[in-house]
Scaffold this motif. Sequence first.
Motif, short mmCIF file in Angstrom:
data_model
loop_
_atom_site.label_atom_id
_atom_site.label_comp_id
_atom_site.label_asym_id
_atom_site.label_seq_id
_atom_site.Cartn_x
_atom_site.Cartn_y
_atom_site.Cartn_z
N LEU A 184 -69.62 47.98 52.91
CA LEU A 184 -69.47 47.95 54.36
C LEU A 184 -68.29 47.11 54.83
O LEU A 184 -68.08 47.00 56.04
N ALA A 185 -67.55 46.52 53.92
CA ALA A 185 -66.43 45.66 54.32
C ALA A 185 -65.25 45.91 53.39
O ALA A 185 -65.43 46.31 52.23
N PRO A 186 -64.02 45.70 53.85
CA PRO A 186 -62.84 45.88 52.98
C PRO A 186 -62.82 44.85 51.86
O PRO A 186 -63.28 43.72 52.02
N TRP A 187 -62.27 45.26 50.74
CA TRP A 187 -62.07 44.35 49.61
C TRP A 187 -60.77 43.59 49.81
O TRP A 187 -59.73 44.18 50.15
N PRO A 188 -60.76 42.28 49.58
CA PRO A 188 -59.49 41.55 49.64
C PRO A 188 -58.73 41.63 48.32
O PRO A 188 -59.32 41.77 47.25
N VAL A 189 -57.41 41.56 48.42
CA VAL A 189 -56.56 41.49 47.23
C VAL A 189 -56.55 40.05 46.75
O VAL A 189 -56.09 39.16 47.46
N MET A 190 -57.06 39.82 45.56
CA MET A 190 -57.18 38.47 45.04
C MET A 190 -55.84 38.00 44.46
O MET A 190 -54.98 38.82 44.11
N PRO A 191 -55.64 36.69 44.38
CA PRO A 191 -54.39 36.18 43.77
C PRO A 191 -54.24 36.63 42.33
O PRO A 191 -55.19 36.61 41.55
N GLY A 192 -53.04 37.08 41.98
CA GLY A 192 -52.75 37.56 40.65
C GLY A 192 -52.90 39.06 40.48
O GLY A 192 -52.56 39.58 39.41
N GLU A 251 -65.23 36.60 36.60
CA GLU A 251 -63.94 37.11 36.15
C GLU A 251 -64.02 38.61 35.83
O GLU A 251 -63.11 39.37 36.17
N LEU A 252 -65.10 39.04 35.19
CA LEU A 252 -65.27 40.47 34.93
C LEU A 252 -65.38 41.26 36.23
O LEU A 252 -64.87 42.37 36.34
N GLN A 253 -66.05 40.68 37.21
CA GLN A 253 -66.19 41.35 38.50
C GLN A 253 -64.83 41.55 39.16
O GLN A 253 -64.51 42.64 39.67
N GLN A 254 -63.99 40.53 39.14
CA GLN A 254 -62.67 40.64 39.75
C GLN A 254 -61.79 41.62 38.97
O GLN A 254 -61.02 42.40 39.57
N MET A 255 -61.88 41.62 37.66
CA MET A 255 -61.09 42.54 36.85
C MET A 255 -61.49 43.99 37.12
O MET A 255 -60.65 44.88 37.24
N ALA A 256 -62.80 44.24 37.22
CA ALA A 256 -63.26 45.60 37.49
C ALA A 256 -62.85 46.05 38.90
O ALA A 256 -62.47 47.21 39.10
N GLN A 257 -62.91 45.17 39.87
CA GLN A 257 -62.49 45.54 41.22
C GLN A 257 -61.00 45.84 41.29
O GLN A 257 -60.58 46.76 41.99
N GLU A 258 -60.20 45.07 40.57
CA GLU A 258 -58.76 45.36 40.54
C GLU A 258 -58.50 46.71 39.87
O GLU A 258 -57.64 47.48 40.32
N TRP A 259 -59.23 47.02 38.80
CA TRP A 259 -59.04 48.31 38.13
C TRP A 259 -59.41 49.46 39.06
O TRP A 259 -58.73 50.48 39.08
#
Length: 793
Positions: free
Chosen positions: A344-352, A470-478
């Motif tokens: 229900l909300a946009p995903w932010p672009v994380m640093p890196g 960390e796995l959550q952020q990596m999967a979201q970036e993918w």
Amino acid sequence: MAGSGEGRLAGSLSLGARVRWQEREWEVVAWQGSQVTLLPQDSEEAPRAVSYRWLVGAEDFAVLSGGGAPAVDSTALDAWGRQDGREEEAALWQARMVEIDTGLAPGRSEHARGFGPGTTLAQRCAAMSARLAADGVRCSAHTLADKRRKWKAAGENPVVLLPRPREGRPGGFTDPRCLTAMQEVVARRAHASDVTIDVIREEVEDLLHSRYAEELGSAAVAALLPSRSTFYLRMKESGLADALGQPTRARAALASTPPLPHGGREVVLRPGQVTQADTTPLRILARGDDGRPTATELTTLIDVANHSACALMITPSRPRDAESGQAGQATRAIDLTLMLAQALAPWPVMPGWDPLSAAAASSLPFGSLRAADERFTEATAARPVIRPELIIYDQGSPYVSEHFIEVCDRLRIARRPARKKTPTDKPLPEHFFVTLAHRFSQHVSHGWQGRSHKKRGRGIDRMPLYTIAELQQMAQEWVALEYQQTPDAGLRDPFRPGVVLSPNEMYAVQVARSGYRAVPLSPAQNRFFLLRQWVIPGKGGFMIDYRTYQPIVQDAGHYREILLRGDSKLPGREKQWECRFNPYRPERVWLYDHTADTWVTCDFRLRHLLHDPWTADMWQEHAERHQAAGGSKQDEEAIALSLAQRDRRRRSRRPPPKRTGAEPPFQGLELETEQPSQDPYAGLEEFDLSTLRPYPALPISPMAPPSAPATSSLPVGSDDVGPTSDSGRAPHPLAALFPDDGDGSGPQALTAEAPASADGVVDAELLDDPDPDDDEAENERHMGCVGDLGQGP
């Protein structure tokens, strides 16, 4: 009044909703941009398209009932606006109605016989009926008059003149009570041995007599049962005969099917209309909260319309320990709630993250989305925001929990359970899991366990594993960088069927047609999605899992008012008040005051002792250890100190042991080659990179003068800068590397115009300083440069 209309509309107006407008009842059948298509319920009038602002700003506008996210798009318009392949027939009836209404056929200047100016409407209908009879079409004058009346009421829409296709009656003329009895008998036989249809017919007859004999009599009950041949036909048409011939395990699985429609291909045309959710093992080891390796699970929500990954949630997974009695851990209802919050909300672009993972650099209509929703910024990831209307979910315990049902009802999300052991009811998440394993999981070098136990590598638990976050952020970036921007063979634009689209491109096509409506939720509304706990407030606070919570300073007065009221006066609760908390951040909770519809913020009493992040599961684990050591679960100070010391031990713990000694040699089969491979650089000597100099650029034009031959490498560390020019100044050290421009100025002309400071910089780079720490030599060189600047040309 527009504002009040929008207030009544917030979160209620959707496809399938019934509204009151202009003193009539309408149904919302389509929504494209700012235009809302309404279908009247009290007549067969054609649908009407009105402006959204005009609709909600009306005085008598009200939402009577909300839409339930229908699986089929705008079925009410099938008989009005969707008549594919019948355009010529509709145009022919349109010309006939115009001639009956006006007496003059379209495109003609003379009246036909029987359609003159002095004829009445009845006479023209009779003349048209005679003309159709001559052409072999039977249509009476009364039928034509009725068609004209319906045609005028529909705004002269020719679609209403076409005959509607007759729908087949399921079960024929067999009594529905007999069909229901047939299904019950076959379901009752699901776990028994197989029998023939004759036995099923006898049991159906007995069931009908036991149910309806007193009400209808024996003769009427006998009439409910069809003949033998018809009974066999109904068994075959309904699929009961095929189900009866399947193995026992298949019949048992079929009997456990929920009484909801499944298996058919649904027509999904807009984002969020139908979504599918599922949970599966991720097969990647992660570092748990206790610093030990733990298995993980992945839960995802996939949109059917454009195959977008609306949200994903990675959680730890471990079985129950039989020796210590420690409870297991898996995906829970709060994890599904957090997954819905992501959708229900946009995903932010994380640093890196890669810059191409931003929505502004993708195929999403970023400008239109940013104008419609202020939450879209330059730091938003390239993943669309999709509000699910219907979720097809697995029948796991988290999906059927009371908390998840409450959250879906509050968000107006319909739910549909899938059949047990039937992955085809939710194929998109199953395909997403395979794609994730091929394009993401196997590339996670630390923790990847392989696709099965037989192919698992060795020593994975001794690797430096990633954490769950960390796995959550990596999967979201993918997802934002690759999955959403990779073309999918199953996504095609109906106007460009030959072009394969990515999920983001398909979303851009669909959102331009269906529109985008932002659903931002306030922090007070988001707290209703957290876990509920009923507590009894006291002077010292209240307890949750033997942890004492007290109000913050700003809400102390409000908490005192709650204490003065005493009972909550809720039915069945007496002194208990509702409290919401997040088990992943239990240091703060919110007490709900239903009388004033406000929240009281409360913090854990010993929050100052715990500096590192902690969860309710970690607290429960240390409470059980403290109880096993002879303590009590109510001793929150001892448990908090144990949890704080555990964080210190985890940070100072030794790393896992590594393999010592040489690696064993490879003992596989040797390749048979005719000649052994040789190193082509084996005979070359070492090359000094400091002697490397740039090669002169070749002339671009064939008419350009030839370049001057390149000089040898400059001496390194020499004080002799070479011969001087005619003006008495030393030429630039790189002047000989550039060809003559043909203007007669020579290569020294380049250095004559360059400032002396530039020469100093180049000299400093090319010549080695014999004594870099000699300040006097540096001062002399500096004064020399100043003197050169003061001389004339």
